[in-house]
Design a protein around this motif. Structure first.
Motif, PDB file in Angstrom:
ATOM      1  N   SER A 152       1.899  -3.812  44.742  1.00 15.56           N
ATOM      2  CA  SER A 152       1.196  -4.501  45.936  1.00 15.56           C
ATOM      3  C   SER A 152       2.070  -5.297  46.588  1.00 15.56           C
ATOM      4  CB  SER A 152       0.159  -5.561  45.299  1.00 15.56           C
ATOM      5  OG  SER A 152       0.741  -6.326  44.495  1.00 15.56           O
ATOM      6  N   GLN A 153       3.283  -5.691  46.063  1.00 17.02           N
ATOM      7  CA  GLN A 153       4.328  -6.280  47.067  1.00 17.02           C
ATOM      8  C   GLN A 153       4.896  -5.437  47.897  1.00 17.02           C
ATOM      9  OE1 GLN A 153       6.016  -8.598  43.372  1.00 17.02           O
ATOM     10  NE2 GLN A 153       6.460 -10.194  44.993  1.00 17.02           N
ATOM     11  N   GLU A 154       5.341  -4.158  47.479  1.00 23.67           N
ATOM     12  CA  GLU A 154       6.094  -3.377  48.036  1.00 23.67           C
ATOM     13  C   GLU A 154       4.970  -2.723  49.422  1.00 23.67           C
ATOM     14  OE1 GLU A 154       9.011  -0.202  48.458  1.00 23.67           O
ATOM     15  OE2 GLU A 154       8.925  -2.127  47.521  1.00 23.67           O
ATOM     16  N   ILE A 155       3.726  -2.459  48.992  1.00 17.84           N
ATOM     17  CA  ILE A 155       2.736  -2.263  50.015  1.00 17.84           C
ATOM     18  C   ILE A 155       2.790  -3.179  51.014  1.00 17.84           C
ATOM     19  CG2 ILE A 155       0.388  -1.685  50.529  1.00 17.84           C
ATOM     20  CD1 ILE A 155       0.145  -0.115  47.820  1.00 17.84           C
ATOM     21  N   GLU A 156       2.691  -4.495  50.578  1.00 18.99           N
ATOM     22  CA  GLU A 156       2.512  -5.741  51.673  1.00 18.99           C
ATOM     23  C   GLU A 156       3.762  -5.479  52.633  1.00 18.99           C
ATOM     24  OE1 GLU A 156       2.128 -10.508  51.733  1.00 18.99           O
ATOM     25  OE2 GLU A 156       2.364  -9.293  49.779  1.00 18.99           O
ATOM     26  N   TYR A 157       4.977  -5.303  51.965  1.00 22.35           N
ATOM     27  CA  TYR A 157       6.365  -5.214  52.697  1.00 22.35           C
ATOM     28  C   TYR A 157       6.299  -4.033  53.610  1.00 22.35           C
ATOM     29  CZ  TYR A 157      11.190  -4.204  53.793  1.00 22.35           C
ATOM     30  OH  TYR A 157      12.256  -4.033  54.608  1.00 22.35           O
ATOM     31  N   ILE A 158       5.929  -2.834  53.363  1.00 23.13           N
ATOM     32  CA  ILE A 158       5.421  -1.877  54.374  1.00 23.13           C
ATOM     33  C   ILE A 158       4.707  -2.067  55.403  1.00 23.13           C
ATOM     34  CG2 ILE A 158       4.908   0.748  54.251  1.00 23.13           C
ATOM     35  CD1 ILE A 158       5.594   0.877  51.550  1.00 23.13           C
ATOM     36  N   GLU A 159       3.599  -2.890  55.002  1.00 20.87           N
ATOM     37  CA  GLU A 159       2.604  -3.006  56.035  1.00 20.87           C
ATOM     38  C   GLU A 159       3.117  -4.002  57.163  1.00 20.87           C
ATOM     39  OE1 GLU A 159      -0.412  -4.783  53.490  1.00 20.87           O
ATOM     40  OE2 GLU A 159      -1.676  -3.068  53.614  1.00 20.87           O
ATOM     41  N   LYS A 160       3.671  -4.947  56.755  1.00 21.54           N
ATOM     42  CA  LYS A 160       4.668  -6.030  57.412  1.00 21.54           C
ATOM     43  C   LYS A 160       5.561  -5.263  58.552  1.00 21.54           C
ATOM     44  CE  LYS A 160       3.469 -10.062  55.061  1.00 21.54           C
ATOM     45  NZ  LYS A 160       3.933 -11.226  54.043  1.00 21.54           N
ATOM     46  N   TYR A 161       6.359  -4.475  57.636  1.00 21.80           N
ATOM     47  CA  TYR A 161       7.404  -3.610  58.372  1.00 21.80           C
ATOM     48  C   TYR A 161       6.739  -2.751  59.672  1.00 21.80           C
ATOM     49  CZ  TYR A 161      11.196  -0.300  59.510  1.00 21.80           C
ATOM     50  OH  TYR A 161      11.989   0.519  60.212  1.00 21.80           O
ATOM     51  N   ILE A 162       5.639  -2.007  59.349  1.00 25.56           N
ATOM     52  CA  ILE A 162       5.040  -1.094  60.284  1.00 25.56           C
ATOM     53  C   ILE A 162       4.235  -2.197  61.448  1.00 25.56           C
ATOM     54  CG2 ILE A 162       2.943   0.311  60.747  1.00 25.56           C
ATOM     55  CD1 ILE A 162       3.442   1.335  57.839  1.00 25.56           C
ATOM     56  N   ILE A 192      11.697   1.448  47.436  1.00 25.61           N
ATOM     57  CA  ILE A 192      11.735   2.858  46.908  1.00 25.61           C
ATOM     58  C   ILE A 192      11.148   3.627  47.822  1.00 25.61           C
ATOM     59  CG2 ILE A 192       9.745   3.120  45.441  1.00 25.61           C
ATOM     60  CD1 ILE A 192      13.218   3.885  44.386  1.00 25.61           C
ATOM     61  N   PHE A 193      10.177   3.205  48.667  1.00 20.11           N
ATOM     62  CA  PHE A 193       9.708   3.898  49.736  1.00 20.11           C
ATOM     63  C   PHE A 193      10.121   3.748  51.058  1.00 20.11           C
ATOM     64  CE2 PHE A 193       5.714   3.939  46.823  1.00 20.11           C
ATOM     65  CZ  PHE A 193       5.851   5.025  46.059  1.00 20.11           C
ATOM     66  N   ILE A 194      10.399   2.569  51.373  1.00 19.11           N
ATOM     67  CA  ILE A 194      10.812   2.241  52.857  1.00 19.11           C
ATOM     68  C   ILE A 194      12.158   2.738  53.407  1.00 19.11           C
ATOM     69  CG2 ILE A 194      12.206   0.347  52.142  1.00 19.11           C
ATOM     70  CD1 ILE A 194       9.599   0.067  54.699  1.00 19.11           C
ATOM     71  N   PRO A 195      12.916   3.465  52.774  1.00 23.40           N
ATOM     72  CA  PRO A 195      14.107   4.047  53.406  1.00 23.40           C
ATOM     73  C   PRO A 195      13.794   5.184  54.359  1.00 23.40           C
ATOM     74  CG  PRO A 195      14.750   3.569  51.196  1.00 23.40           C
ATOM     75  CD  PRO A 195      13.271   3.335  51.304  1.00 23.40           C
ATOM     76  N   PHE A 196      12.664   6.146  53.538  1.00 26.61           N
ATOM     77  CA  PHE A 196      11.998   7.215  54.230  1.00 26.61           C
ATOM     78  C   PHE A 196      11.273   6.723  55.333  1.00 26.61           C
ATOM     79  CE2 PHE A 196      12.432   8.191  49.497  1.00 26.61           C
ATOM     80  CZ  PHE A 196      13.444   9.279  49.815  1.00 26.61           C
ATOM     81  N   LYS A 222      -1.665   7.678  36.437  1.00 31.61           N
ATOM     82  CA  LYS A 222      -0.496   8.327  35.796  1.00 31.61           C
ATOM     83  C   LYS A 222       0.555   8.304  36.972  1.00 31.61           C
ATOM     84  CE  LYS A 222      -2.321  10.518  31.953  1.00 31.61           C
ATOM     85  NZ  LYS A 222      -2.658  11.935  31.230  1.00 31.61           N
ATOM     86  N   LYS A 223       0.213   8.250  38.193  1.00 29.31           N
ATOM     87  CA  LYS A 223       1.251   8.550  39.254  1.00 29.31           C
ATOM     88  C   LYS A 223       1.060   7.738  40.514  1.00 29.31           C
ATOM     89  CE  LYS A 223       1.819  13.538  37.987  1.00 29.31           C
ATOM     90  NZ  LYS A 223       1.546  14.934  38.423  1.00 29.31           N
ATOM     91  N   ILE A 224       2.214   7.526  41.097  1.00 30.03           N
ATOM     92  CA  ILE A 224       2.238   7.076  42.649  1.00 30.03           C
ATOM     93  C   ILE A 224       3.079   8.000  43.433  1.00 30.03           C
ATOM     94  CG2 ILE A 224       2.978   5.156  44.173  1.00 30.03           C
ATOM     95  CD1 ILE A 224       2.936   3.343  41.517  1.00 30.03           C
ATOM     96  N   LYS A 225       2.224   8.447  44.689  1.00 24.09           N
ATOM     97  CA  LYS A 225       2.691   9.517  45.459  1.00 24.09           C
ATOM     98  C   LYS A 225       2.665   8.826  46.921  1.00 24.09           C
ATOM     99  CE  LYS A 225       2.270  14.241  47.021  1.00 24.09           C
ATOM    100  NZ  LYS A 225       1.665  15.531  46.839  1.00 24.09           N
ATOM    101  N   MET A 226       3.748   9.088  47.509  1.00 23.89           N
ATOM    102  CA  MET A 226       3.961   8.740  49.084  1.00 23.89           C
ATOM    103  C   MET A 226       4.338  10.063  49.668  1.00 23.89           C
ATOM    104  SD  MET A 226       6.936   6.828  51.120  1.00 23.89           S
ATOM    105  CE  MET A 226       7.721   8.335  51.271  1.00 23.89           C
ATOM    106  N   VAL A 227       3.548  10.210  50.892  1.00 24.59           N
ATOM    107  CA  VAL A 227       3.654  11.128  51.602  1.00 24.59           C
ATOM    108  C   VAL A 227       3.978  10.461  53.162  1.00 24.59           C
ATOM    109  CG1 VAL A 227       2.727  13.186  53.010  1.00 24.59           C
ATOM    110  CG2 VAL A 227       2.306  12.608  50.473  1.00 24.59           C
ATOM    111  N   CYS A 228       5.313  10.906  53.620  1.00 24.70           N
ATOM    112  CA  CYS A 228       5.756  10.304  54.922  1.00 24.70           C
ATOM    113  C   CYS A 228       6.073  11.478  55.635  1.00 24.70           C
ATOM    114  CB  CYS A 228       6.971   9.352  54.864  1.00 24.70           C
ATOM    115  SG  CYS A 228       7.446   8.808  56.478  1.00 24.70           S
ATOM    116  N   GLU A 229       5.340  11.457  56.954  1.00 30.58           N
ATOM    117  CA  GLU A 229       5.577  12.652  57.925  1.00 30.58           C
ATOM    118  C   GLU A 229       5.785  12.071  59.144  1.00 30.58           C
ATOM    119  OE1 GLU A 229       3.092  16.263  55.990  1.00 30.58           O
ATOM    120  OE2 GLU A 229       2.066  15.004  57.375  1.00 30.58           O
ATOM    121  N   ASN A 230       6.870  12.754  59.880  1.00 30.14           N
ATOM    122  CA  ASN A 230       7.003  12.250  61.272  1.00 30.14           C
ATOM    123  C   ASN A 230       7.424  13.271  62.111  1.00 30.14           C
ATOM    124  OD1 ASN A 230       9.842  11.846  59.869  1.00 30.14           O
ATOM    125  ND2 ASN A 230      10.303  11.947  62.152  1.00 30.14           N
TER     126      ASN A 230
END
Length: 282
Positions: A152-162, A192-196, A222-230
């Motif tokens: 939840s902290q990682e996601i909160e960071y991503i939201e603020k960055y966006i 772990i996700f933010i660099p992408f 069992k899994k956490i998946k991130m899909v980032c497309e640009n």
């Protein structure tokens, strides 16, 4: 694994027995040849002590072998411990490099300038963005020191960055970010996700495109998946996708932290760059 252990025990017993028989023969020969004094009254009782001596020597061999095995096991354990410590230290160094690389002066200056311009239009909103920037800086400097943080902290960071990136364009549909599944108390390595995601912003030059960047985080038991497309401009001057924090460093960090517990797929075609990162047991 169990089969190899069983075979090792059998081989150990066989070698100990063979060494005992060989040793007995040599001792017997030395005694009967007169080169050695026999405890069995100069061999008058013949080879009646053969079985006893061979069994005793076999046991001695097994004890010696067991001690050697224990010592070898301790040496292997010690070497593995040293390797793990070295890996941990290397991981920490990479995390530090990662954290330092996150303090992007361009992002910082651009965001401050945008907030400064926003103060005249809407001071309350400008204050909100300034707080987001402060939270991001605090997160990068302190929260990333831990090996794992709450998802939840990682996601909160991503939201603020966006959110901070969005103030750089009037296109409200520039980026699409979603989170699916139950976050709960799941943990993950920090940033772990933010660099992408950062790389996606760096290489998406046309801010007028609809959904130029899409980021989806899918969470299961069992899994956490991130899909980032640009979407990106395929012209040679912006074709390189590895500036900023390079993929090589990112992949090394993933290998150190998640070893065989992750899957990273990167594809680039038709002016679309996509990253699929799946982490098991997140």
């Amino acid at each position: 694994m169990h089969k190899r252990v069983f075979l090792s025990i059998i081989h150990g017993i066989a070698i100990s027995a063979a060494a005992a028989v060989t040793g007995y023969i040599l001792i017997r020969y030395s005694i009967e040849s007169g080169y050695m004094t026999d405890m069995d009254d100069a061999g008058k009782h013949g080879r009646s002590t053969a079985v006893t001596v061979i069994v005793a020597m076999t046991l001695i061999g097994l004890v010696t072998g067991t001690v050697a095995l224990v010592i070898k096991g301790f040496i292997n354990w010690f070497n593995e411990k040293k390797l793990k410590e070295a890996l941990k230290e290397k991981n920490h160094e990479m995390e530090m490099a990662l954290v330092k690389s996150k303090i992007d002066p361009h992002l910082l200056f651009n965001t401050i300038n945008n907030i400064d311009a926003l103060i005249i239009k809407d001071a309350v909103e400008a204050s909100d963005y300034l707080n987001k920037l402060s939270d991001i800086m605090r997160f990068m400097l302190y929260e990333t020191m831990a090996e794992k943080i709450l998802l939840s902290q990682e996601i909160e960071y991503i939201e603020k960055y966006i959110a901070l990136q969005k103030i750089r364009t009037a296109n409200v549909n520039y980026i699409h970010f979603t989170v699916s599944g139950d976050v709960g108390d799941k943990t993950i390595a920090p940033m772990i996700f933010i660099p992408f995601i950062e790389n996606a912003f760096k290489h998406t030059t046309n801010k007028k495109l609809e959904n130029a960047i899409t980021v989806n985080i899918l969470i299961t038991d069992k899994k956490i998946k991130m899909v980032c497309e640009n979407k990106f401009d395929a012209k040679p001057k912006v074709q390189t996708m590895n500036s900023g924090l390079g993929n090589e460093l990112i992949e090394k960090r993933l290998q150190l932290i998640y070893a065989d517990k992750h899957l990273l797929e990167i594809n680039k075609n038709n002016e679309l760059y996509s990253v699929h990162l799946t982490i098991n047991n997140g």
